[in-house]
Write a protein that holds these residues in place. Structure first.
Motif, PDB file in Angstrom:
ATOM      1  N   GLY A   1       9.133   1.679 -12.913  1.00  0.00           N
ATOM      2  CA  GLY A   1       8.526   2.400 -11.801  1.00  0.00           C
ATOM      3  C   GLY A   1       7.074   1.989 -11.584  1.00  0.00           C
ATOM      4  N   LEU A   2       6.338   1.842 -12.683  1.00  0.00           N
ATOM      5  CA  LEU A   2       4.944   1.383 -12.569  1.00  0.00           C
ATOM      6  C   LEU A   2       4.873  -0.027 -11.983  1.00  0.00           C
ATOM      7  CD1 LEU A   2       3.389   2.687 -15.899  1.00  0.00           C
ATOM      8  CD2 LEU A   2       2.868   3.454 -13.578  1.00  0.00           C
ATOM      9  N   ALA A   3       5.806  -0.882 -12.386  1.00  0.00           N
ATOM     10  CA  ALA A   3       5.826  -2.247 -11.847  1.00  0.00           C
ATOM     11  C   ALA A   3       6.123  -2.247 -10.350  1.00  0.00           C
ATOM     12  CB  ALA A   3       6.866  -3.085 -12.597  1.00  0.00           C
ATOM     13  N   LEU A   4       7.057  -1.415  -9.919  1.00  0.00           N
ATOM     14  CA  LEU A   4       7.358  -1.318  -8.490  1.00  0.00           C
ATOM     15  C   LEU A   4       6.158  -0.787  -7.711  1.00  0.00           C
ATOM     16  CD1 LEU A   4      11.010   0.060  -8.396  1.00  0.00           C
ATOM     17  CD2 LEU A   4      10.225  -2.196  -7.687  1.00  0.00           C
ATOM     18  N   MET A   5       5.489   0.208  -8.279  1.00  0.00           N
ATOM     19  CA  MET A   5       4.309   0.753  -7.607  1.00  0.00           C
ATOM     20  C   MET A   5       3.200  -0.294  -7.506  1.00  0.00           C
ATOM     21  SD  MET A   5       4.316   4.556  -9.279  1.00  0.00           S
ATOM     22  CE  MET A   5       2.676   4.930  -8.766  1.00  0.00           C
ATOM     23  N   ALA A   6       3.023  -1.067  -8.556  1.00  0.00           N
ATOM     24  CA  ALA A   6       2.009  -2.128  -8.529  1.00  0.00           C
ATOM     25  C   ALA A   6       2.359  -3.184  -7.480  1.00  0.00           C
ATOM     26  CB  ALA A   6       1.883  -2.767  -9.908  1.00  0.00           C
ATOM     27  N   ALA A   7       3.636  -3.535  -7.400  1.00  0.00           N
ATOM     28  CA  ALA A   7       4.069  -4.530  -6.409  1.00  0.00           C
ATOM     29  C   ALA A   7       3.861  -3.989  -5.001  1.00  0.00           C
ATOM     30  CB  ALA A   7       5.526  -4.891  -6.625  1.00  0.00           C
ATOM     31  N   GLY A   8       4.148  -2.722  -4.783  1.00  0.00           N
ATOM     32  CA  GLY A   8       3.950  -2.130  -3.467  1.00  0.00           C
ATOM     33  C   GLY A   8       2.480  -2.044  -3.095  1.00  0.00           C
ATOM     34  N   THR A   9       1.646  -1.734  -4.065  1.00  0.00           N
ATOM     35  CA  THR A   9       0.215  -1.662  -3.825  1.00  0.00           C
ATOM     36  C   THR A   9      -0.358  -3.041  -3.525  1.00  0.00           C
ATOM     37  OG1 THR A   9       0.075   0.211  -5.314  1.00  0.00           O
ATOM     38  CG2 THR A   9      -1.983  -0.890  -4.786  1.00  0.00           C
ATOM     39  N   ARG A  10       0.125  -4.032  -4.246  1.00  0.00           N
ATOM     40  CA  ARG A  10      -0.350  -5.396  -4.034  1.00  0.00           C
ATOM     41  C   ARG A  10      -0.012  -5.885  -2.623  1.00  0.00           C
ATOM     42  NH1 ARG A  10       1.891  -8.443  -8.646  1.00  0.00           N
ATOM     43  NH2 ARG A  10       1.402  -6.467  -9.569  1.00  0.00           N
TER      44      ARG A  10
ATOM     45  N   MET B   1      10.527  -6.922   1.039  1.00  0.00           N
ATOM     46  CA  MET B   1      10.732  -5.488   1.037  1.00  0.00           C
ATOM     47  C   MET B   1       9.442  -4.812   1.512  1.00  0.00           C
ATOM     48  SD  MET B   1      12.186  -3.111  -2.034  1.00  0.00           S
ATOM     49  CE  MET B   1      13.803  -3.819  -2.118  1.00  0.00           C
ATOM     50  N   LYS B   2       9.577  -3.733   2.198  1.00  0.00           N
ATOM     51  CA  LYS B   2       8.419  -3.030   2.744  1.00  0.00           C
ATOM     52  C   LYS B   2       7.630  -2.351   1.626  1.00  0.00           C
ATOM     53  CE  LYS B   2      10.391  -2.315   7.237  1.00  0.00           C
ATOM     54  NZ  LYS B   2       9.690  -3.258   8.034  1.00  0.00           N
ATOM     55  N   PRO B   3       6.295  -2.383   1.710  1.00  0.00           N
ATOM     56  CA  PRO B   3       5.463  -1.801   0.653  1.00  0.00           C
ATOM     57  C   PRO B   3       5.715  -0.311   0.426  1.00  0.00           C
ATOM     58  CG  PRO B   3       4.123  -3.148   2.112  1.00  0.00           C
ATOM     59  CD  PRO B   3       5.483  -3.070   2.712  1.00  0.00           C
ATOM     60  N   TRP B   4       5.934   0.450   1.490  1.00  0.00           N
ATOM     61  CA  TRP B   4       6.148   1.888   1.306  1.00  0.00           C
ATOM     62  C   TRP B   4       7.440   2.169   0.570  1.00  0.00           C
ATOM     63  CZ3 TRP B   4      10.493   4.082   3.281  1.00  0.00           C
ATOM     64  CH2 TRP B   4      11.162   3.385   4.295  1.00  0.00           C
ATOM     65  N   LEU B   5       8.435   1.288   0.744  1.00  0.00           N
ATOM     66  CA  LEU B   5       9.704   1.451   0.043  1.00  0.00           C
ATOM     67  C   LEU B   5       9.528   1.180  -1.454  1.00  0.00           C
ATOM     68  CD1 LEU B   5      12.662   2.136   0.424  1.00  0.00           C
ATOM     69  CD2 LEU B   5      13.091  -0.263   0.865  1.00  0.00           C
TER      70      LEU B   5
ATOM     71  N   THR C   1       7.640   4.202  -2.912  1.00  0.00           N
ATOM     72  CA  THR C   1       8.515   5.368  -3.022  1.00  0.00           C
ATOM     73  C   THR C   1       9.506   5.216  -4.172  1.00  0.00           C
ATOM     74  OG1 THR C   1       8.328   5.742  -0.640  1.00  0.00           O
ATOM     75  CG2 THR C   1      10.150   6.823  -1.772  1.00  0.00           C
ATOM     76  N   ALA C   2      10.135   4.056  -4.264  1.00  0.00           N
ATOM     77  CA  ALA C   2      11.078   3.809  -5.356  1.00  0.00           C
ATOM     78  C   ALA C   2      10.366   3.852  -6.704  1.00  0.00           C
ATOM     79  CB  ALA C   2      11.768   2.464  -5.158  1.00  0.00           C
ATOM     80  N   GLY C   3       9.156   3.321  -6.753  1.00  0.00           N
ATOM     81  CA  GLY C   3       8.387   3.338  -7.993  1.00  0.00           C
ATOM     82  C   GLY C   3       8.026   4.746  -8.428  1.00  0.00           C
ATOM     83  N   ILE C   4       7.622   5.577  -7.488  1.00  0.00           N
ATOM     84  CA  ILE C   4       7.276   6.962  -7.811  1.00  0.00           C
ATOM     85  C   ILE C   4       8.495   7.717  -8.317  1.00  0.00           C
ATOM     86  CG2 ILE C   4       6.571   9.165  -6.795  1.00  0.00           C
ATOM     87  CD1 ILE C   4       4.664   7.492  -4.986  1.00  0.00           C
ATOM     88  N   LEU C   5       9.637   7.529  -7.648  1.00  0.00           N
ATOM     89  CA  LEU C   5      10.867   8.201  -8.083  1.00  0.00           C
ATOM     90  C   LEU C   5      11.297   7.734  -9.469  1.00  0.00           C
ATOM     91  CD1 LEU C   5      12.954   8.223  -4.786  1.00  0.00           C
ATOM     92  CD2 LEU C   5      11.945  10.185  -5.955  1.00  0.00           C
ATOM     93  N   LEU C   6      11.229   6.431  -9.712  1.00  0.00           N
ATOM     94  CA  LEU C   6      11.639   5.895 -11.004  1.00  0.00           C
ATOM     95  C   LEU C   6      10.680   6.330 -12.106  1.00  0.00           C
ATOM     96  CD1 LEU C   6      13.970   4.190 -11.988  1.00  0.00           C
ATOM     97  CD2 LEU C   6      12.586   2.165 -11.643  1.00  0.00           C
ATOM     98  N   LEU C   7       9.398   6.371 -11.809  1.00  0.00           N
ATOM     99  CA  LEU C   7       8.421   6.840 -12.786  1.00  0.00           C
ATOM    100  C   LEU C   7       8.649   8.308 -13.126  1.00  0.00           C
ATOM    101  CD1 LEU C   7       5.826   6.367 -14.450  1.00  0.00           C
ATOM    102  CD2 LEU C   7       4.540   7.007 -12.420  1.00  0.00           C
ATOM    103  N   THR C   8       8.928   9.117 -12.124  1.00  0.00           N
ATOM    104  CA  THR C   8       9.174  10.540 -12.349  1.00  0.00           C
ATOM    105  C   THR C   8      10.434  10.759 -13.192  1.00  0.00           C
ATOM    106  OG1 THR C   8       8.117  11.062 -10.243  1.00  0.00           O
ATOM    107  CG2 THR C   8       9.517  12.762 -11.212  1.00  0.00           C
TER     108      THR C   8
END
Length: 63
Positions: free
Chosen positions: A50-59, A1-5, A8-15
């Protein structure tokens, strides 16, 4: 999966999780979810996911 996706999903889920959690504990009012402990739990789970998705995208972007 693309990091930006993932980010984005992590930010939306966190919000969403933060909004639902705050409604569940009664900080945000005006909804049937206000004061319902169930929505605090759902919000907490969503926020952590959401935090986990953001961490995965950042990694993935740092490689």
């Amino acid at each position: 999966m693309k990091p930006w996706l993932l980010l984005t999903a992590g930010i939306l889920l966190l919000t969403l999780g933060a909004i639902w959690g705050l409604q569940g504990i009664g900080v945000i009012t005006g909804s049937p979810m206000t004061g319902q402990k169930l929505w605090f739990g759902i919000g907490l789970v969503c926020a952590v996911a959401g935090l986990a998705l953001m961490a995965a995208g950042t990694r993935r972007t740092s490689r």
